[in-house]
Design an enzyme around this catalytic site. Structure first.
Site, PDB file in Angstrom:
ATOM      1  N   TYR A 210      -0.510  -4.090 -14.288  1.00 13.06           N
ATOM      2  CA  TYR A 210       0.940  -4.095 -14.533  1.00 13.06           C
ATOM      3  C   TYR A 210       1.485  -5.536 -14.529  1.00 13.06           C
ATOM      4  O   TYR A 210       1.311  -6.277 -13.551  1.00 13.06           O
ATOM      5  CB  TYR A 210       1.564  -3.266 -13.406  1.00 13.06           C
ATOM      6  CG  TYR A 210       3.043  -3.071 -13.452  1.00 13.06           C
ATOM      7  CD1 TYR A 210       3.655  -2.408 -14.508  1.00 13.06           C
ATOM      8  CD2 TYR A 210       3.852  -3.520 -12.405  1.00 13.06           C
ATOM      9  CE1 TYR A 210       5.023  -2.203 -14.526  1.00 13.06           C
ATOM     10  CE2 TYR A 210       5.227  -3.313 -12.406  1.00 13.06           C
ATOM     11  CZ  TYR A 210       5.798  -2.655 -13.480  1.00 13.06           C
ATOM     12  OH  TYR A 210       7.147  -2.462 -13.488  1.00 13.06           O
TER      13      TYR A 210
ATOM     14  N   ASP B 236      -3.977   0.630  -8.701  1.00 13.49           N
ATOM     15  CA  ASP B 236      -2.680   1.204  -9.083  1.00 13.49           C
ATOM     16  C   ASP B 236      -2.978   2.511  -9.801  1.00 13.49           C
ATOM     17  O   ASP B 236      -3.585   2.519 -10.874  1.00 13.49           O
ATOM     18  CB  ASP B 236      -1.947   0.209  -9.992  1.00 13.49           C
ATOM     19  CG  ASP B 236      -0.551   0.684 -10.394  1.00 13.49           C
ATOM     20  OD1 ASP B 236      -0.345   1.908 -10.501  1.00 13.49           O
ATOM     21  OD2 ASP B 236       0.316  -0.187 -10.633  1.00 13.49           O
TER      22      ASP B 236
ATOM     23  N   LYS C  56       7.660   7.210 -11.709  1.00 16.02           N
ATOM     24  CA  LYS C  56       7.183   7.752 -12.986  1.00 16.02           C
ATOM     25  C   LYS C  56       6.998   9.274 -12.876  1.00 16.02           C
ATOM     26  O   LYS C  56       7.965   9.980 -12.736  1.00 16.02           O
ATOM     27  CB  LYS C  56       5.904   7.028 -13.381  1.00 16.02           C
ATOM     28  CG  LYS C  56       6.020   5.484 -13.325  1.00 16.02           C
ATOM     29  CD  LYS C  56       6.902   4.929 -14.426  1.00 16.02           C
ATOM     30  CE  LYS C  56       7.250   3.453 -14.268  1.00 16.02           C
ATOM     31  NZ  LYS C  56       6.137   2.523 -14.247  1.00 16.02           N
TER      32      LYS C  56
END
Ligand SMILES: *Cc1c(COP(=O)(O)O)cnc(C)c1O
Length: 398
Positions: free
Chosen positions: A119, A190, A215
């Site tokens: 990310y 992650d 999310k």
């Protein structure tokens, strides 16, 4: 959960965190209320002493408002159920959870290897925070053959994300876990993509799993949330202490919304995944599409790993387009049902025109100047989404 008949995660997600019965009336609401509070009151000093002693032992204890009460506890249990973890630590966003995982485990002089597909904001955290703390970071393609030469004497952690951001590069977590063990590194990953529901990195050998609950867990694009999950006793202690020291706290209302959201995680994620496959099938027929990035798509490079390690997929995909950058912009602007925006995992479809600056560091990217759009396929009718993409491709003029 103590009920031995509840073996299936779908069932646990419906039964974790129900409100308990009132001792006098024998009645309870089904849904746990949002327990908003800044502080806790105790019946007597013995009760307070017991809570403090439990907290000192590193256990989850209800002592003060920052840690929350039952609503927070139920959400922590949900994350433990999802990830197969002993403990979950809540954070105010996914990025805050990543920061917690790193600050709880790294110190000045340590070195961490970060997957080049992680990310993007992790790099900003590195530049603005880790470097100032004297924590050294190198970025590398997260394959064992690429990693071996990166390990230094002071390397303490391998931080990865699977599938990776933007292009959904599947990583071989069991192989990375074996590599980490061999080199005495912590493996942190992650797991926002899998959100514990379709991918369980702790079961595959990772030490730390981080999820942006913003999310799929929350699932309705209406709150920010993160969580760090661990099993090892020493890591639990470190997370517990750092979480406390940093004053991490989330609102009871956000915990409540996330609990409400997670009840439908099984059907939302399955439906988004099914819709995404239909969109992939359509994209594969278009000459403007050079390559589809979606681990559950049989032509994806990570398909075999996905089949081996995941039990499902989600609505995320990227399409590499043979359009000029001007035409790609026109295509994105012409979409009607896809909102232009970051994030994903909610009910709605989203599109992001991927900036090549953020793509270039990914060793997985071999598409040169081709444009990339990242799509989140939501819960709309896939036929309507396909019609929308069709009209936007016609409208972009190439
Ligand atoms: C969105 C995202 C995050 C950050 O989550 P926030 O809640 O937006 O801070 C972290 N990792 C991945 C893979 C993400 O997609």
């Amino acid at each position: 959960m103590t009920n031995p008949t509840v073996n299936n995660l779908d069932t646990r997600l419906q039964h974790t965190g129900l409100a308990s019965f009132d001792p006098d009336t024998g009645a309870a609401p089904v849904a746990l209320p949002s327990m908003r509070t800044s502080t806790i009151r105790f019946r007597d000093l013995d009760a307070l002493d017991k809570a403090l002693a439990n907290r000192a032992k590193g256990e989850r204890a209800i002592v003060y408002g920052r840690g929350g009460m039952d609503t927070h506890g139920a959400l922590e249990q949900v994350f433990c159920d999802l990830e197969g973890a002993q403990r979950a630590f809540l954070a105010s966003s996914g990025l805050a959870a990543i920061t917690l995982a790193l600050l709880a485990t790294l110190k000045t002089g340590d070195h961490v290897i970060v997957a080049d597909c992680a990310y993007g904001p992790v790099r900003i955290m590195d530049q603005s925070l880790l470097s100032r703390l004297g924590i050294q970071v190198t970025y590398c393609r997260a394959r064992v053959e690429d990693l071996a030469s990166q390990v230094q004497e002071n390397t303490r952690m391998l931080y990865v994300e699977s599938p990776g951001s933007l292009l959904f590069e599947m990583l071989d977590i069991p192989a990375l876990a074996a590599f980490s063990k061999q080199h005495n590194l912590l493996l942190a990953t992650d797991n926002t993509w899998g959100s514990g529901y379709v991918y369980r990195p702790l079961d595959l050998g990772a030490d730390i799993s981080v999820v942006a609950g913003t999310k799929y867990v929350a699932g309705h694009s209406d709150l920010m949330l993160g969580a760090v999950m661990v099993n090892d006793e020493e890591l639990i202690t470190r997370m517990h202490q750092t979480h406390y020291a940093m004053g991490y706290s989330i609102s009871a209302d956000d915990a409540w919304l996330a609990l409400r959201g997670v009840r439908t995680l099984p059907i939302r994620m399955k439906q988004s995944a099914e819709n995404a496959l239909q969109v992939c099938q359509f994209l594969a027929t278009r000459q403007e599409v050079a390559r589809i990035y979606h681990p559950a798509w049989p032509d994806d490079e990570g398909y075999a790993l996905w089949q081996r390690d995941c039990t499902g997929s989600n609505g995320m995909l990227a399409a590499e387009l043979t359009l000029s950058s001007v035409a790609a912009r026109r295509f994105v602007n012409a979409l009607q049902l896809f909102s232009i925006g970051f994030s994903w995992g909610g009910f709605e479809s989203l599109v992001q025109l991927v900036d090549h600056k953020t793509l270039q560091p990914h060793g997985y990217w071999q598409g040169g100047d081709n444009a990339v759009v990242r799509l989140h396929i939501g819960l709309e009718s896939p036929a309507d989404l396909i019609a929308d993409i069709t009209q936007a491709l016609e409208a972009c003029g190439e």
